[in-house]
Design an enzyme around this catalytic site. Structure first.
Site, mmCIF file in Angstrom:
data_model
loop_
_atom_site.group_PDB
_atom_site.id
_atom_site.type_symbol
_atom_site.label_atom_id
_atom_site.label_comp_id
_atom_site.label_asym_id
_atom_site.label_seq_id
_atom_site.Cartn_x
_atom_site.Cartn_y
_atom_site.Cartn_z
ATOM 1 N N GLU A 81 0.813 -1.225 0.000
ATOM 2 C CA GLU A 81 0.000 0.000 0.000
ATOM 3 C C GLU A 81 0.847 1.275 0.000
ATOM 4 O OE1 GLU A 81 -3.103 0.012 -0.657
ATOM 5 O OE2 GLU A 81 -3.058 -2.165 -0.688
ATOM 6 N N GLY A 82 1.864 1.274 -0.811
ATOM 7 C CA GLY A 82 2.719 2.441 -0.933
ATOM 8 C C GLY A 82 3.988 2.268 -0.134
#
Length: 593
Positions: free
Chosen positions: A445-446
């Site tokens: 997620e990043g």
């Protein structure tokens, strides 16, 4: 086997600190009580302990594979354990009653989910990605889409994913090439490839609902052209959609969660008769607004990744704590008699240092995750002012809530291996798997650096700095209460000084008007700000503990003392680097590396 999570700590955070029982005075949660919350948490702990934890190593040692028929094969114990979770209705925690949900507060649902994440990180991902998928569609989908796709997820029949990244684009969503072409029946035809899709294919449920980012005509370049589509594995009439599993990625951890390369519309499965080839997709909301919709799921997933990192770190901490109590080795440094009995290693100062470090990381991170989850409840159920305040504070805290646990609870896993000594890196003990499982989360997620850019480049300067101002004011309220307590006054003074440095440093890095220079050391900013926030969480816990006595509360005080004396001082060097506007990374020629 040690418990993967502490019931006592959860009870303290939920009831003695966050006072989640007070949420039952709000209409949305009026049918609940402390008894219903406890029942959900007890059920979660029981299923996680009996069906998830015992097969954690099994799933790690027996990765999913693609059988001769092209279907994903998982160990039966994984499938049956997830099915048990679904039968218990726990996937329905936060959803509206009209959708078949329990209408639980998000903070209680997160505490429930934490048991499964701690017990078996890989197994937990299938259901929790589905929850995020269904939440997005509940927010932005049409009534028909909610009936068709959300309700079966809440019932535990369907699963869901998010399909963002592509092999050539990674986190740069502006560069995705997946296309969506309108068809004459109101649907779209999706063609392209998506990479790193967790739970992207399996045979656990009846269907998989993919949420896919793609570019529709007329949207312009970059992220402005992105739209969001529902692309199911099976269409409503049971026809197989043209979504094909190309292969499984082989990860160092979380191995029992399938991670897939998917092709959309490559003709592997015969599409329904239509002049436009491709996988059938259903537009969510309006064209070219897809990224803004997807952020609903992405932000939820970011907090979820923070929880996942926290709980894996927590499981490692408890495992190493149990080991340190029973493993005997060495003698006190002032004991010179070689015939004296070896002592449990937990009595050695350096082992206590490693355990205190882990405790300060995982219990601080769990507090932050639950605090943010309560903000979700306040945002959903408060008046306009409360909703605005909770939403803004949540925006600022989300990059920290994702990244700080992903960095420091991984360090907790590292220390858990060290406590075990040579046994720690063998497969006979669980801590080596915990480390491998958790190493994925600084990327999930990043990546870590992206959240540094998000925090410094967006969140603390948005709306003229309103987000940072609110965070400082909120921490200030805690500092005021703590300063009035003689035992906490020194902690309050220390943290207040560092918060003032954060504000001054933020202004300094943006004073040049040069975004490249301001953001060159954004990761250092993220890490320093994260440490301040966790210091705040520890001060909050000390206030909640008050003057209560007992080993549990004394343990909280010891962990807080460790964090303030060993960890917070690290921020001084980071703020000094930031304030100096150091150009080392900017000025380094790639040829030198």
């Amino acid at each position: 086997m040690a418990d993967a999570l502490s019931r006592r700590d959860l009870e303290f955070l939920l009831y003695e600190w966050l006072d989640v029982e007070s949420l039952t005075t709000r209409p949305r949660f009026a049918e609940h009580s402390k008894e219903t919350f406890d029942a959900v948490l007890e059920l979660s702990a029981d299923i996680a302990t009996s069906r998830f934890a015992p097969v954690n190593h099994l799933g790690d040692a027996n990765e999913p594979y693609v059988g001769d028929d092209g279907r994903v094969v998982l160990p039966e114990e994984i499938t049956s354990g997830i099915t048990e979770f679904l039968k218990a209705g726990l996937i329905a925690g936060t959803f509206d009653e009209e959708l078949g949900g329990m209408q639980l507060p998000a903070v209680v649902a997160r505490a429930s989910q934490a048991w499964f994440q701690a017990a078996n990180a890989a197994m937990s991902s299938y259901a929790f990605l589905s929850i995020g998928n269904a939440n997005l569609l509940t927010e932005y989908g049409t009534p028909e889409q909610i009936d068709t796709w959300v309700k079966p997820i809440v019932e535990g029949r369907y699963f869901g994913t998010m399909c963002l990244s592509e092999p050539q684009a990674g986190s740069s969503l502006a560069d995705i090439t997946t296309k969506a072409v309108p068809a004459d029946d109101g649907t779209y035809r999706i063609t392209g490839t998506k990479m790193w899709i967790s739970a992207g294919d399996h045979e656990i449920g009846e269907n998989i609902v993919h949420l896919v980012l793609a570019k529709a005509p007329g949207g312009g370049p970059g992220v402005k052209g992105i739209s969001l589509f529902i692309v199911p594995k099976f269409l409503p009439d049971g026809t197989r959609n043209d979504v094909a599993l190309v292969g499984l990625n082989h990860k160092m951890g979380n191995r029992a969660t399938t991670n897939c390369l998917l092709n959309f519309g490559d003709g592997t499965f015969a599409p329904p008769a239509h002049s436009v080839p491709g996988a059938v997709g259903y537009l969510v909301g309006e064209e070219h607004q897809g990224l803004s919709y997807m952020f609903h799921m992405m932000n939820e997933a970011r907090i979820g990744v923070g929880f996942l990192a926290t709980t894996i770190g927590y499981a490692g901490y408890l495992a190493s704590l149990e080991y340190a109590k029973v493993r005997t080795q060495g003698r006190p440094v002032d004991q010179k008699d070689p015939e004296s009995k070896p002592i449990p290693i937990i009595e050695h100062a350096d082992v206590k240092r490693m355990l205190l470090a882990q405790k300060s990381y995982v219990e601080g991170a769990l507090a932050l995750g639950l605090y943010c989850s309560k903000l979700v409840d306040l945002q959903q159920t408060g008046d306009d002012a409360e909703r605005e305040r909770a939403g803004l504070l949540l925006d600022v805290l989300t990059p920290i809530t994702k990244s700080w646990p992903s960095q420091w609870c991984l360090e907790a896993n590292n220390l858990a291996i060290q406590v075990h000594g040579g046994y720690g890196y063998t497969r006979e003990f669980p801590v080596e798997q915990y480390y491998r499982d958790n190493r994925l989360n600084p990327i999930h997620e990043g990546a870590h650096g992206i959240h540094g850019l998000d925090l410094l480049g967006r969140k603390v300067i948005m709306r003229g700095g309103a987000g940072l101002q609110l965070l400082v004011e909120t921490i200030g309220e805690t500092l005021t209460r703590a300063a009035a307590q003689p035992a906490l006054a020194a902690y309050a003074d220390d943290l207040r000084s560092r918060v003032e440095t954060l504000v001054a440093t933020t202004a300094k890095v943006w004073s040049t008007g040069d975004p490249a220079l301001a953001l060159a050391n954004a990761t250092a900013y993220l890490e320093a700000a994260g440490h301040l926030v966790i210091g705040w969480m520890w001060l909050e816990q000390l206030l909640a503990a008050g003057d209560k006595s007992g080993d549990f509360y004394d343990g909280k005080r010891a962990a807080a003392q460790y964090f303030f004396r060993y960890e917070l001082p690290k921020t001084a060097a980071q703020f000094e680097l930031l304030a100096a506007l150091d150009r080392t990374t900017l000025d380094t020629d790639p040829a030198w590396l």
